[in-house]
Design an enzyme around this catalytic site. Structure first.
Site, PDB file in Angstrom:
ATOM      1  N   LYS A 187       0.819  -1.211   0.000  1.00 32.33           N
ATOM      2  CA  LYS A 187       0.000   0.000   0.000  1.00 32.33           C
ATOM      3  C   LYS A 187       0.861   1.272   0.000  1.00 32.33           C
ATOM      4  CE  LYS A 187      -4.040  -2.039  -0.067  1.00 32.33           C
ATOM      5  NZ  LYS A 187      -3.701  -3.444  -0.311  1.00 32.33           N
TER       6      LYS A 187
HETATM    7  C1  LIG Z   1     -10.038  -2.958  -1.763  1.00 36.23           C
HETATM    8  C2  LIG Z   1      -9.377  -3.699  -0.649  1.00 36.23           C
HETATM    9  N1  LIG Z   1     -10.034  -3.863   0.515  1.00 36.23           N
HETATM   10  C3  LIG Z   1      -9.488  -4.502   1.554  1.00 36.23           C
HETATM   11  C4  LIG Z   1      -8.226  -5.034   1.485  1.00 36.23           C
HETATM   12  C5  LIG Z   1      -7.685  -5.779   2.656  1.00 36.23           C
HETATM   13  O1  LIG Z   1      -6.585  -5.139   3.220  1.00 36.23           O
HETATM   14  P1  LIG Z   1      -5.688  -5.887   4.321  1.00 36.23           P
HETATM   15  O2  LIG Z   1      -4.716  -6.743   3.556  1.00 36.23           O
HETATM   16  O3  LIG Z   1      -5.013  -4.785   5.076  1.00 36.23           O
HETATM   17  O4  LIG Z   1      -6.592  -6.692   5.171  1.00 36.23           O
HETATM   18  C6  LIG Z   1      -7.495  -4.894   0.304  1.00 36.23           C
HETATM   19  C7  LIG Z   1      -6.138  -5.469   0.218  1.00 36.23           C
HETATM   20  O5  LIG Z   1      -5.429  -5.416  -0.707  1.00 36.23           O
HETATM   21  C8  LIG Z   1      -8.078  -4.217  -0.803  1.00 36.23           C
HETATM   22  O6  LIG Z   1      -7.430  -4.064  -1.956  1.00 36.23           O
END
Ligand SMILES: Cc1ncc(COP(=O)(O)O)c(C=O)c1O
Length: 387
Positions: A187
């Protein structure tokens, strides 16, 4: 001359500042949730401004789960999600025994379509989860208006949106109910794994704090702390184990200090791609259209036009042969067995999302890429598309 090294699709930008802050946490003897997490939460809320409170968690997925739990999503409820997203957006709905209702997206931005939301609202709808795809905000004024009209909540999946402005305000400070950010490794800022839940609703914040750590009520604890021994605590709900460690928060504290600079770098790179790929048979990423709105440039998603004469899959193979990592965002939910088969989703019901997927390639764009790296990416794309 030796072959150039493989250019990965994404890399975190971790400097000595992050390393020193982590070492400080390690030497302090406090490695789980503690002073660094508290500081990261305060710094993050201050960065966003707008009187929000921030709660650090161990992933955005955990944060989205907490957010939906806090607004009361439960069995029998429906939550509207875009089909063009990562599975985490929908899976958290199922954690609570509710049903995700996938809807199509806008063909240009790949963001959830307000018209599709309107058409999907039923008496069972409890919430809408807009995803700001790639770092460009959804039509939030319209989405919030629809939600208010129908008495449903809005939980923003802002995994890609640090920092995204929407009509002069940062995502995280809009008039939705809760916003959740991701600090996953790829990210725009990272803590390795991590996320942040942001809201100005005191009840939501209080519930997320309790459920983040086993359902232990700090309020009860704090109220009696002067009279009760240090070992005492009260469990008021069957909660989760979603807290952020101080080791992760230490990385976050320093990443946050660099986020404006990171964003300037990303923006300059996106502008260069826009300029130097403009004459090719590609559809370049959508831009923010409203005054005071921008793009976080977490991703640089392009689409191959039919006249490119090469399929998306072959294009990615060719890029890989040239030593460049690309990706696809996203394989839409209606194509994933669990959602497709579980809810009988059909491609023809998601025309924009399906067409986007068929042609989409995400080019590498991150702050550790050098000018020469980007030159190499541009040259490779040009060579493949001119063949
Ligand atoms: C649109 C979206 N929502 C949620 C997530 C979940 O993030 P995390 O890996 O921090 O749980 C991601 C992860 O890439 C994502 O792209």
């Amino acid at each position: 001359m030796s072959e150039p090294k493989f250019l990965p699709f994404a890399l975190p930008d971790i400097g000595e500042e992050e390393i020193n802050e982590v070492v400080d946490a390690l030497r302090s003897g406090w490695v789980t949730t503690g002073p660094k997490t508290k500081q990261f939460e305060a710094d993050f809320a201050a960065f966003l401004g707008g009187d929000v409170e921030a709660i650090a968690v161990n992933s955005a997925t955990a944060g989205l789960h907490l957010a939906l739990e806090a607004i009361g999503v439960g069995p029998g409820d429906e939550v509207i999600v875009p089909s063009y997203t990562f599975t985490a957006t929908a899976e958290v709905v199922r954690y609570l025994g509710a049903d995700p209702v996938c809807v199509d997206v806008d063909a240009a931005t790949f963001n959830i379509s307000p018209a599709a939301i309107r058409a999907a609202i039923t008496p069972k709808t409890r919430a809408i989860m807009p995803v700001h795809f790639a770092g460009l905000a959804c039509e939030m004024d319209e989405i919030i208006a629809i939600a208010r009209e129908h008495g449903v909540k809005v939980v923003e999946d802002a995994a890609h949106s640090m920092p995204t402005y929407y009509k002069g305000k940062l995502v995280g400070t809009l008039d939705s109910d809760v916003t959740v950010f991701s600090f996953y490794a790829n990210k725009t800022m990272t803590t390795g794994e991590g996320g942040m839940v942001v809201s100005r609703d005191k009840d939501i914040i209080a519930r997320c704090k309790i459920m983040r750590l086993h359902g232990i009520s700090r309020d009860a604890f704090d109220r009696y702390v002067s009279k009760t021994p240090a070992w005492f605590y009260e469990v008021v709900a069957p909660g989760f184990k979603y807290n952020m460690s101080d080791i992760a928060a230490a990385i976050g504290i320093q990443q946050l200090k660099k986020i404006r600079h990171f964003h300037e770098q990303r923006e300059a790179m996106a502008e260069r791609f826009d300029r130097e790929l403009a004459d090719l048979p590609l559809i370049l990423p959508a831009r923010a259209k409203d005054a005071g709105s921008n793009h976080a440039w977490h991703l640089y998603p392009v689409r191959l036009k039919p006249e490119a004469g090469i399929s998306r899959d072959d294009f990615i193979v060719r890029m890989s042969e040239k030593g460049i990592g690309c990706s696809v965002h996203f394989i839409p939910l209606h194509r994933q067995p669990v959602w497709r088969d579980g809810y009988g989703l059909k491609r023809e019901d998601f025309p924009a999302s399906d067409a986007a997927f068929e042609a989409e390639v995400t080019l590498p764009l991150y702050t550790r890429m050098t000018e020469a790296d980007q030159t190499r990416v541009i040259a490779a794309v040009r060579e493949i598309l001119s063949a």
